[in-house]
Design a protein around this motif. Structure first.
Motif, PDB file in Angstrom:
ATOM      1  N   HIS A  78      44.401  50.006  38.599  1.00 57.41           N
ATOM      2  CA  HIS A  78      43.554  49.238  39.581  1.00 57.41           C
ATOM      3  C   HIS A  78      41.941  50.173  39.019  1.00 57.41           C
ATOM      4  O   HIS A  78      41.974  50.865  38.803  1.00 57.41           O
ATOM      5  CB  HIS A  78      43.911  49.932  41.198  1.00 57.41           C
ATOM      6  CG  HIS A  78      43.298  51.112  41.451  1.00 57.41           C
ATOM      7  ND1 HIS A  78      42.595  51.024  42.653  1.00 57.41           N
ATOM      8  CD2 HIS A  78      43.337  52.199  41.032  1.00 57.41           C
ATOM      9  CE1 HIS A  78      42.661  52.605  42.567  1.00 57.41           C
ATOM     10  NE2 HIS A  78      43.330  53.359  41.957  1.00 57.41           N
ATOM     11  N   HIS A  79      41.326  49.626  39.883  1.00 51.32           N
ATOM     12  CA  HIS A  79      39.867  50.255  40.339  1.00 51.32           C
ATOM     13  C   HIS A  79      39.262  50.168  42.267  1.00 51.32           C
ATOM     14  O   HIS A  79      40.339  49.049  42.297  1.00 51.32           O
ATOM     15  CB  HIS A  79      39.097  49.431  39.850  1.00 51.32           C
ATOM     16  CG  HIS A  79      37.332  49.514  39.952  1.00 51.32           C
ATOM     17  ND1 HIS A  79      36.848  50.077  40.860  1.00 51.32           N
ATOM     18  CD2 HIS A  79      36.310  50.601  39.181  1.00 51.32           C
ATOM     19  CE1 HIS A  79      35.652  51.044  40.727  1.00 51.32           C
ATOM     20  NE2 HIS A  79      35.631  51.329  39.745  1.00 51.32           N
TER      21      HIS A  79
ATOM     22  N   CYS B 180      38.220  46.890  43.317  1.00 47.80           N
ATOM     23  CA  CYS B 180      38.742  45.807  42.544  1.00 47.80           C
ATOM     24  C   CYS B 180      39.793  45.181  44.465  1.00 47.80           C
ATOM     25  O   CYS B 180      40.049  45.771  44.831  1.00 47.80           O
ATOM     26  CB  CYS B 180      39.405  45.697  41.520  1.00 47.80           C
ATOM     27  SG  CYS B 180      40.583  44.483  41.752  1.00 47.80           S
TER      28      CYS B 180
ATOM     29  N   SER C  47      43.137  44.530  43.514  1.00 48.99           N
ATOM     30  CA  SER C  47      43.469  46.085  43.436  1.00 48.99           C
ATOM     31  C   SER C  47      43.962  46.745  45.372  1.00 48.99           C
ATOM     32  O   SER C  47      44.815  46.885  45.682  1.00 48.99           O
ATOM     33  CB  SER C  47      43.085  47.219  42.634  1.00 48.99           C
ATOM     34  OG  SER C  47      42.715  46.331  41.739  1.00 48.99           O
TER      35      SER C  47
ATOM     36  N   GLU D 130      42.579  54.563  38.229  1.00 51.72           N
ATOM     37  CA  GLU D 130      41.491  53.431  38.117  1.00 51.72           C
ATOM     38  C   GLU D 130      41.568  53.177  36.515  1.00 51.72           C
ATOM     39  O   GLU D 130      41.703  54.041  35.646  1.00 51.72           O
ATOM     40  CB  GLU D 130      39.540  54.628  38.277  1.00 51.72           C
ATOM     41  CG  GLU D 130      39.624  53.692  37.820  1.00 51.72           C
ATOM     42  CD  GLU D 130      38.172  54.303  38.778  1.00 51.72           C
ATOM     43  OE1 GLU D 130      36.867  54.739  38.352  1.00 51.72           O
ATOM     44  OE2 GLU D 130      38.228  55.169  38.847  1.00 51.72           O
ATOM     45  N   GLU D 131      41.842  52.252  36.231  1.00 47.65           N
ATOM     46  CA  GLU D 131      41.581  51.513  35.036  1.00 47.65           C
ATOM     47  C   GLU D 131      39.776  50.542  34.823  1.00 47.65           C
ATOM     48  O   GLU D 131      39.623  49.980  35.670  1.00 47.65           O
ATOM     49  CB  GLU D 131      42.217  50.273  34.856  1.00 47.65           C
ATOM     50  CG  GLU D 131      42.606  49.581  33.948  1.00 47.65           C
ATOM     51  CD  GLU D 131      42.602  50.408  32.261  1.00 47.65           C
ATOM     52  OE1 GLU D 131      41.916  50.022  31.162  1.00 47.65           O
ATOM     53  OE2 GLU D 131      43.678  51.402  32.468  1.00 47.65           O
ATOM     54  N   ARG D 132      39.138  50.939  33.776  1.00 41.14           N
ATOM     55  CA  ARG D 132      37.856  50.250  33.925  1.00 41.14           C
ATOM     56  C   ARG D 132      37.717  49.059  32.849  1.00 41.14           C
ATOM     57  O   ARG D 132      37.938  48.672  31.688  1.00 41.14           O
ATOM     58  CB  ARG D 132      36.445  51.089  33.713  1.00 41.14           C
ATOM     59  CG  ARG D 132      36.122  51.938  34.519  1.00 41.14           C
ATOM     60  CD  ARG D 132      35.421  53.304  34.054  1.00 41.14           C
ATOM     61  NE  ARG D 132      34.906  54.311  34.860  1.00 41.14           N
ATOM     62  CZ  ARG D 132      34.283  55.062  35.103  1.00 41.14           C
ATOM     63  NH1 ARG D 132      32.766  55.086  34.224  1.00 41.14           N
ATOM     64  NH2 ARG D 132      33.702  55.862  36.431  1.00 41.14           N
TER      65      ARG D 132
ATOM     66  N   THR E  40      42.758  43.571  36.741  1.00 38.83           N
ATOM     67  CA  THR E  40      43.356  44.635  37.704  1.00 38.83           C
ATOM     68  C   THR E  40      44.084  43.725  38.601  1.00 38.83           C
ATOM     69  O   THR E  40      42.974  43.134  39.079  1.00 38.83           O
ATOM     70  CB  THR E  40      42.851  45.873  37.780  1.00 38.83           C
ATOM     71  OG1 THR E  40      41.321  45.542  38.065  1.00 38.83           O
ATOM     72  CG2 THR E  40      42.542  46.900  36.567  1.00 38.83           C
TER      73      THR E  40
ATOM     74  N   THR F  41      30.763  43.715  41.251  1.00 39.90           N
ATOM     75  CA  THR F  41      30.400  43.194  39.695  1.00 39.90           C
ATOM     76  C   THR F  41      28.670  43.863  39.602  1.00 39.90           C
ATOM     77  O   THR F  41      28.918  44.994  38.683  1.00 39.90           O
ATOM     78  CB  THR F  41      30.414  41.979  39.013  1.00 39.90           C
ATOM     79  OG1 THR F  41      31.783  42.064  38.906  1.00 39.90           O
ATOM     80  CG2 THR F  41      29.737  42.279  37.539  1.00 39.90           C
TER      81      THR F  41
ATOM     82  N   TYR G 275      30.054  47.882  39.965  1.00 41.84           N
ATOM     83  CA  TYR G 275      30.951  47.643  37.677  1.00 41.84           C
ATOM     84  C   TYR G 275      29.494  47.788  36.631  1.00 41.84           C
ATOM     85  O   TYR G 275      29.674  48.268  36.091  1.00 41.84           O
ATOM     86  CB  TYR G 275      31.818  46.269  37.399  1.00 41.84           C
ATOM     87  CG  TYR G 275      32.934  45.787  39.116  1.00 41.84           C
ATOM     88  CD1 TYR G 275      33.143  47.328  39.520  1.00 41.84           C
ATOM     89  CD2 TYR G 275      33.504  45.161  38.293  1.00 41.84           C
ATOM     90  CE1 TYR G 275      34.517  46.882  39.691  1.00 41.84           C
ATOM     91  CE2 TYR G 275      34.545  45.156  38.590  1.00 41.84           C
ATOM     92  CZ  TYR G 275      35.296  46.246  39.902  1.00 41.84           C
ATOM     93  OH  TYR G 275      36.858  45.877  40.236  1.00 41.84           O
TER      94      TYR G 275
ATOM     95  N   GLU H 264      37.901  55.913  50.325  1.00 41.44           N
ATOM     96  CA  GLU H 264      37.161  55.503  48.849  1.00 41.44           C
ATOM     97  C   GLU H 264      35.872  55.890  48.984  1.00 41.44           C
ATOM     98  O   GLU H 264      35.118  55.273  50.132  1.00 41.44           O
ATOM     99  CB  GLU H 264      37.129  54.500  48.666  1.00 41.44           C
ATOM    100  CG  GLU H 264      38.941  54.123  48.340  1.00 41.44           C
ATOM    101  CD  GLU H 264      39.551  54.521  47.202  1.00 41.44           C
ATOM    102  OE1 GLU H 264      40.728  54.956  46.497  1.00 41.44           O
ATOM    103  OE2 GLU H 264      38.742  56.202  46.140  1.00 41.44           O
TER     104      GLU H 264
END
Length: 230
Positions: A6-7, A10, A13, A31-33, A50, A116, A120, A214
């Motif tokens: 996930h992010h 996101c 997510s 965490e996935e970018r 994600t 974004t 991001y 977060e």
């Protein structure tokens, strides 16, 4: 034990994290970018998006809608009357309609552009679209959120929860997307008291606490994000 690629910001997510929290299921978030397009991640989900849920003995489960269905089919009956996807077909259709509304339409028009542009792109190289946020994109998203908030307010005034009498996936999807942009201070809560009161109820649930913890270095959370009595 699940692993969730996930992010933290996101929205889809966050939706799945809320579902897992409501079920009381243990999860290890990783965490996935997605903009890095790791080969190992693309093997699990060629769409390159994600979230992706991983559990022993089953294939990787990609995408918020598919994960939500998997969790309901596997664990829904276990929580009885608190099941997040109703059993009657009319109710299931309405819940799924609103899930799609937020995970697709709201994401395309509001939460996706704002996350974004404001989050991001801070971590993306210029060669893959990083750099300063585009003000026109953010302006359009901030205009769009007002119409969506009015729709949420209408739902909240005509129902106990967004899809009916009790908490469902519809509430969690809407709250997940709102939470991501509420962190940025981009929700005009003063424009709809019914939407605000509904969100405050969802936000006070124990499943929401991990999301509220977060934080993003260099981007402070808005006051309404951390204040349960906003």
């Amino acid at each position: 034990m699940f692993t969730l690629l996930h992010h933290p910001f996101c929205p889809q997510s966050r939706f799945i994290r809320l579902i897992l929290g409501e079920h009381g299921l243990d999860v290890r978030p990783v965490e996935e970018r997605v903009w890095e397009r790791r080969e190992a991640f693309l093997t699990l989900n060629p769409a390159g998006t994600t979230p992706v849920l991983i559990a022993e003995g089953i294939p990787a489960v990609p995408g918020a809608g598919i994960i939500a269905d998997y969790l309901d089919e596997t664990y829904g009956e276990r929580i009885g009357e608190r099941r997040l996807l109703p059993t009657s077909m009319p109710e299931r259709i309405e819940v799924r309609r609103l899930m799609a509304w937020f995970n697709e339409k709201f994401f395309e028009e509001v939460s996706g552009p704002l996350v974004t542009e404001r989050i991001y792109k801070r971590f993306m190289g210029e060669e893959i679209g990083g750099g300063p946020p585009e003000t026109d994109v953010m302006r359009a998203a901030r205009t769009n959120v007002r119409y969506h908030l009015a729709y949420i307010g209408w739902l909240a005034r005509t129902r106990n929860y967004l899809a009916g009498d009790r908490l469902t996936y519809a509430d969690l999807a809407a709250a997940a997307h709102l939470s991501a942009i509420d962190y940025l201070g981009d929700v005009p809560w003063v424009e709809d008291e019914a939407a605000k009161a509904w969100y405050a109820r969802i936000k006070s649930r124990p499943s929401f606490r991990p999301l509220l913890s977060e934080w993003l270095a260099g981007v402070p959370a808005s006051r309404t994000y951390v204040d349960l009595d906003f």
